[in-house]
Every structure is written in C-alpha cells, then in structure tokens.
Design a protein around this motif. Structure first.
Motif, mmCIF file in Angstrom:
data_model
loop_
_atom_site.group_PDB
_atom_site.id
_atom_site.type_symbol
_atom_site.label_atom_id
_atom_site.label_comp_id
_atom_site.label_asym_id
_atom_site.label_seq_id
_atom_site.Cartn_x
_atom_site.Cartn_y
_atom_site.Cartn_z
ATOM 1 N N GLY A 2 0.479 -0.875 0.015
ATOM 2 C CA GLY A 2 -0.245 0.009 0.026
ATOM 3 C C GLY A 2 0.994 1.185 0.449
ATOM 4 O O GLY A 2 1.701 1.273 -0.280
ATOM 5 N N THR A 54 -9.411 5.615 1.434
ATOM 6 C CA THR A 54 -8.332 5.656 2.689
ATOM 7 C C THR A 54 -8.654 4.635 3.228
ATOM 8 O O THR A 54 -10.215 4.092 3.818
ATOM 9 C CB THR A 54 -8.836 6.659 3.576
ATOM 10 N N ASP A 55 -8.009 3.456 3.878
ATOM 11 C CA ASP A 55 -8.666 2.328 4.762
ATOM 12 C C ASP A 55 -7.417 2.186 5.921
ATOM 13 O O ASP A 55 -7.852 0.947 6.661
ATOM 14 C CB ASP A 55 -8.918 1.223 3.689
ATOM 15 N N ALA A 56 -6.976 3.174 5.997
ATOM 16 C CA ALA A 56 -6.217 3.002 7.173
ATOM 17 C C ALA A 56 -5.301 4.683 7.091
ATOM 18 O O ALA A 56 -5.429 5.192 7.234
ATOM 19 C CB ALA A 56 -4.942 1.791 7.335
ATOM 20 N N VAL A 89 -12.082 2.933 9.979
ATOM 21 C CA VAL A 89 -10.796 2.023 9.648
ATOM 22 C C VAL A 89 -9.977 1.686 10.356
ATOM 23 O O VAL A 89 -10.391 2.933 11.966
ATOM 24 C CB VAL A 89 -10.419 3.024 8.331
ATOM 25 N N VAL A 120 1.572 -2.624 8.305
ATOM 26 C CA VAL A 120 0.859 -1.787 8.366
ATOM 27 C C VAL A 120 0.248 -1.572 6.466
ATOM 28 O O VAL A 120 -0.623 -1.843 6.204
ATOM 29 C CB VAL A 120 1.122 -0.504 8.534
ATOM 30 N N ARG A 121 1.579 -1.021 6.158
ATOM 31 C CA ARG A 121 1.623 -1.117 4.530
ATOM 32 C C ARG A 121 1.590 -2.076 3.752
ATOM 33 O O ARG A 121 0.827 -1.961 2.432
ATOM 34 C CB ARG A 121 3.442 -0.292 4.279
ATOM 35 N N ARG A 123 -0.705 -4.317 4.725
ATOM 36 C CA ARG A 123 -1.776 -5.089 4.650
ATOM 37 C C ARG A 123 -3.319 -4.163 4.076
ATOM 38 O O ARG A 123 -4.122 -4.783 4.141
ATOM 39 C CB ARG A 123 -1.876 -4.798 6.932
ATOM 40 N N HIS A 124 -2.636 -2.848 3.933
ATOM 41 C CA HIS A 124 -3.770 -1.644 3.725
ATOM 42 C C HIS A 124 -3.026 -1.411 1.846
ATOM 43 O O HIS A 124 -1.520 -1.386 1.774
ATOM 44 C CB HIS A 124 -3.898 -0.472 4.752
ATOM 45 N N GLU A 125 -4.137 -0.725 1.463
ATOM 46 C CA GLU A 125 -4.375 0.234 0.011
ATOM 47 C C GLU A 125 -3.238 2.307 0.228
ATOM 48 O O GLU A 125 -2.650 2.192 -0.650
ATOM 49 C CB GLU A 125 -5.360 -0.136 -0.835
ATOM 50 N N ILE A 127 -3.101 4.558 3.634
ATOM 51 C CA ILE A 127 -2.707 4.579 4.229
ATOM 52 C C ILE A 127 -2.965 6.192 4.869
ATOM 53 O O ILE A 127 -1.538 6.706 4.272
ATOM 54 C CB ILE A 127 -1.931 3.661 5.105
#
Length: 214
Positions: A2, A54-56, A89, A120-121, A123-125, A127
């Motif tokens: 992400g 945004t997803d995180a 989120v 985290v990067r 896990r999500h698109e 952040i």
C-alpha cells in the motif's frame, strides 16, 4: 504494497503545530487554531478529495487522543464523511507508552516502529498519516512515505513545531499535480516520493546557459 500518505496543514514558515484549535497543544504554543480563519470551500473540498479511498489511519499518540475524544461522538453532518470514515477504518497508534485505545478499531504499534509501519503498509492500500508531527519525523527519516500533501497557508508564526523538524533526509519528490490556491490563499501541494537523492550542479556550467549570447 500500500501507499502511506502524509497529510499536513502548514503555515508559510512550515509550522504544522495545532492547526485546528488551542486544545490540540495547550502548553507552550499560543497560536492553536491558526488554520480556522483560513478555511474556505475550495480547501475543504481538496481535503475531502484527499481522503477518498482511505482504508487505515496511522497516528501519533497526541493526535490519536484528540481524535479519539472527538470523532466517536460525531455524525457525518457538517463533517462530510469524516466521522464515518475515521470511526470505521483501522487506527494504528505509534506510542512509546501504553495508550488507552478505547476507540474501536485501534491497535498499538510495537516497539520496532519501522517494522510495524512496514507491516501496516502490507496490509492496507491507502494509509493516511494525519498531523502527528513526531511520527512524521520518523517516517521522513526512514523514507517510509509515498505521498506528501501539504496545505500551505499564507501566514507566518515564527514559532512552533515544523513539518520538517529534524526528520528529513535527502529525498527526491515529484509534483503530482499543479498547485491549486484557494480563495483565501491556501496552496495545495501534492508530492510523491521519488527514487534517488537530490543532485547538485553548477549555475555557471555551459548547459545552464550562463554567459551564452543572445
């Protein structure tokens, strides 16, 4: 993998401390809420657009505490879709202590912050890093960011925590879109981190055109 987007409001002299209100940093800073008189519809629409997808959220402890005390009690209304977005989120919190993570969907990052952010990067698109100037210094130093959005407001404070307050290292960036100014003079700058480090040159070199006849 992400993308980590740093989203910051700053003054012309690059102070990013407590833009939204005095309660954000009540000790030792007299200008909390400096952004409020500069708000207008154009800048507001730019901010809304910046958070699409945004997803995180990736937050420092102080910013997290401010958000956790506010957003869970808000409904969309005048806040656009931010209440729904921020409450829904996952939130990842960088803190050396043991923060109270009562806001639903919150996770305390481990002691190895760099490794935790990389996870985290993965896990999500998209952040978003909001405020969190201390955390931003680490991300800049480690080049752990992919996008940098700055809303530069036409005021100078002369004091306060700076956006690049000791964390930046030589880094190339690319302008993603032409700067856009709002009616009150706030300029939105959108950058992507680029490969390599800044080069150097000589203004008197022939390829710079110095000394060339008309």
């Amino acid at each position: 993998m992400g993308l980590i987007h740093i989203e910051l409001f700053t003054t012309l002299d690059l102070v990013g401390q407590a833009p939204g209100g005095p309660e954000e940093d009540p000790e030792g800073f007299s200008y909390g809420g400096w952004q409020v008189p500069m708000l207008d519809e154009v800048a507001g629409a730019q901010v809304d657009a910046a958070y699409e997808g945004t997803d995180a959220l990736l937050l420092g402890r102080r910013t997290y505490d401010i958000f956790a005390g506010y957003w869970p009690h808000q409904k969309d209304g005048d806040n656009g879709g931010f209440a729904t977005l921020f409450n829904s989120v996952p939130k990842y919190v960088a803190s050396r202590g043991t923060p109270d993570l009562s806001w639903a969907g919150s996770t305390h990052l481990g002691p190895d912050l760099v490794a935790a952010v990389r996870e985290v990067r993965e896990r999500h698109e998209h952040i978003k890093v909001v405020g969190s100037l201390n955390l931003v210094q680490t991300l800049l130093r480690e080049k752990l960011f992919d996008r940098l959005d700055l809303w530069v407001h036409p005021i100078m404070l002369g004091v306060g925590k700076k956006v690049f307050d000791g964390g930046a290292v030589p880094t190339n960036v690319t302008l993603l879109a032409p700067p856009v100014a709002s009616p009150k003079g706030t300029v939105h700058l959108r950058y992507a981190r680029a490969d390599g480090v800044p080069g150097t040159g000589d203004m008197s070199a022939v390829d710079r055109g110095a000394g060339q006849g008309a």
